[in-house]
Design a protein around this motif. Structure first.
Motif, mmCIF file in Angstrom:
data_model
loop_
_atom_site.group_PDB
_atom_site.id
_atom_site.type_symbol
_atom_site.label_atom_id
_atom_site.label_comp_id
_atom_site.label_asym_id
_atom_site.label_seq_id
_atom_site.Cartn_x
_atom_site.Cartn_y
_atom_site.Cartn_z
ATOM 1 N N GLY A 277 0.968 -1.049 0.172
ATOM 2 C CA GLY A 277 -0.228 0.281 -0.101
ATOM 3 C C GLY A 277 0.414 0.913 0.056
ATOM 4 O O GLY A 277 2.063 1.098 0.367
ATOM 5 N N PRO A 278 -0.144 2.229 0.106
ATOM 6 C CA PRO A 278 -1.402 2.445 -0.298
ATOM 7 C C PRO A 278 -2.300 2.473 -1.472
ATOM 8 O O PRO A 278 -1.361 3.045 -2.475
ATOM 9 C CB PRO A 278 -1.006 4.011 0.104
ATOM 10 C CG PRO A 278 0.195 4.689 0.161
ATOM 11 C CD PRO A 278 0.843 3.286 0.029
ATOM 12 N N ARG A 279 -3.436 2.319 -1.375
ATOM 13 C CA ARG A 279 -3.771 2.289 -2.539
ATOM 14 C C ARG A 279 -3.585 1.565 -3.477
ATOM 15 O O ARG A 279 -2.303 0.455 -3.209
ATOM 16 C CB ARG A 279 -4.768 3.486 -2.745
ATOM 17 C CG ARG A 279 -5.703 4.046 -2.096
ATOM 18 C CD ARG A 279 -5.844 5.162 -2.658
ATOM 19 N NE ARG A 279 -5.577 5.964 -3.609
ATOM 20 C CZ ARG A 279 -5.951 7.270 -3.826
ATOM 21 N NH1 ARG A 279 -6.318 8.011 -2.600
ATOM 22 N NH2 ARG A 279 -5.436 7.644 -4.694
ATOM 23 N N ASP A 280 -4.118 1.575 -4.881
ATOM 24 C CA ASP A 280 -4.199 0.333 -5.573
ATOM 25 C C ASP A 280 -2.734 1.175 -6.554
ATOM 26 O O ASP A 280 -2.417 0.179 -7.248
ATOM 27 C CB ASP A 280 -5.462 0.967 -6.648
ATOM 28 C CG ASP A 280 -6.607 0.070 -6.153
ATOM 29 O OD1 ASP A 280 -5.890 -1.010 -5.551
ATOM 30 O OD2 ASP A 280 -7.513 0.524 -6.956
ATOM 31 N N ALA A 281 -2.015 2.187 -6.580
ATOM 32 C CA ALA A 281 -0.917 3.121 -6.687
ATOM 33 C C ALA A 281 0.293 1.852 -6.614
ATOM 34 O O ALA A 281 1.183 1.519 -7.300
ATOM 35 C CB ALA A 281 -0.502 4.664 -6.724
ATOM 36 N N HIS A 282 0.247 1.681 -4.987
ATOM 37 C CA HIS A 282 1.598 1.250 -3.949
ATOM 38 C C HIS A 282 1.331 -0.217 -4.289
ATOM 39 O O HIS A 282 0.954 0.071 -3.337
ATOM 40 C CB HIS A 282 2.272 2.368 -3.050
ATOM 41 C CG HIS A 282 2.327 3.144 -3.700
ATOM 42 N ND1 HIS A 282 3.839 3.793 -4.837
ATOM 43 C CD2 HIS A 282 1.242 4.942 -4.151
ATOM 44 C CE1 HIS A 282 3.783 4.979 -4.482
ATOM 45 N NE2 HIS A 282 2.554 5.453 -4.383
ATOM 46 N N PRO A 283 0.810 -0.941 -4.689
ATOM 47 C CA PRO A 283 0.073 -2.764 -4.178
ATOM 48 C C PRO A 283 1.166 -3.003 -3.261
ATOM 49 O O PRO A 283 1.149 -4.139 -2.209
ATOM 50 C CB PRO A 283 -0.099 -3.295 -5.360
ATOM 51 C CG PRO A 283 0.075 -2.459 -6.513
ATOM 52 C CD PRO A 283 0.258 -1.185 -6.480
ATOM 53 N N PHE A 284 2.475 -3.385 -3.688
ATOM 54 C CA PHE A 284 3.937 -4.168 -3.493
ATOM 55 C C PHE A 284 4.791 -3.472 -3.546
ATOM 56 O O PHE A 284 5.226 -3.341 -5.145
ATOM 57 C CB PHE A 284 2.945 -5.477 -2.409
ATOM 58 C CG PHE A 284 3.113 -6.850 -4.353
ATOM 59 C CD1 PHE A 284 4.882 -6.478 -4.879
ATOM 60 C CD2 PHE A 284 2.796 -6.400 -4.661
ATOM 61 C CE1 PHE A 284 4.944 -7.242 -5.418
ATOM 62 C CE2 PHE A 284 2.760 -7.387 -6.330
ATOM 63 C CZ PHE A 284 3.865 -7.263 -6.410
ATOM 64 N N GLY A 285 6.154 -3.849 -2.150
ATOM 65 C CA GLY A 285 7.525 -3.805 -2.849
ATOM 66 C C GLY A 285 8.256 -4.279 -2.058
ATOM 67 O O GLY A 285 8.114 -5.374 -1.125
ATOM 68 N N GLY A 286 9.244 -4.998 -2.282
ATOM 69 C CA GLY A 286 10.678 -5.174 -2.040
ATOM 70 C C GLY A 286 11.949 -4.458 -2.106
ATOM 71 O O GLY A 286 11.953 -3.888 -2.710
ATOM 72 N N ALA A 287 12.233 -4.168 0.320
ATOM 73 C CA ALA A 287 13.454 -3.293 -0.418
ATOM 74 C C ALA A 287 14.958 -3.990 0.818
ATOM 75 O O ALA A 287 14.304 -4.696 1.748
ATOM 76 C CB ALA A 287 12.907 -2.295 0.335
#
Length: 161
Positions: free
Chosen positions: A54-64
């Motif tokens: 998140g947030p919202r649909d613009a940033h569904p998931f990420g990994g760092a």
């Protein structure tokens, strides 16, 4: 690592995120997000991984990947600072060209790099479990303003030997 520091920590947290949706906007939209982090501690220093949602649909998931430091304040209180970089799925809402200006929109998926910085504090509830509060800043490598957000998360941190 010294006995004062856990060898591994795993934390799960979530909470409100202030998302800035345009370059001119000083008023954020409020959303919900979450994160899962794992750290390998090397004394007061650590390396780790984070999965952000998140947030919202613009940033569904990420990994760092993360790098950071920990300070102990007494027997029960810890402070951590971390910085990291990674890749996230970034979605852009697009409207296809068409006759009569079609009102149908869809999401176009993109991979985008991002940087994150976090400051957290935790308090030991029982010997290997802490309650956690974290402030996180996020900056996506995109020209769109909605790549910038700040989040506050509450959660739990498991400390492993």
């Amino acid at each position: 690592p010294s006995p004062q520091f856990a060898r591994w920590t795993i934390s799960l947290s979530g909470g409100p995120i202030a998302l800035f949706e345009s370059a001119q906007s000083t008023t954020p939209s409020w959303n919900v997000g979450g994160q899962l982090e794992g750290h390998l501690h090397l004394g007061p220093w650590f390396v780790g991984l984070a999965i952000d949602a998140g947030p919202r649909d613009a940033h569904p998931f990420g990994g760092a990947l993360l790098f950071g430091a920990e300070q102990r304040l007494g027997k029960k209180l810890r402070l951590e600072e971390s910085a990291g970089f990674g890749v996230e799925e970034f979605r852009v809402r697009v409207q296809p060209p068409g006759p009569g200006g079609s009102s149908r929109q869809f999401w176009e998926k993109q991979a985008a790099g991002y940087g994150r910085a976090a400051l957290s504090t935790s308090y030991a509830l029982v010997p290997n479990l802490d309650v956690l509060a974290q402030l996180t800043g996020h900056l996506t490598t995109t020209s769109r303003a909605d790549g910038v957000f700040v989040g506050v998360a509450l959660g739990l941190c498991l400390r492993l030997p």
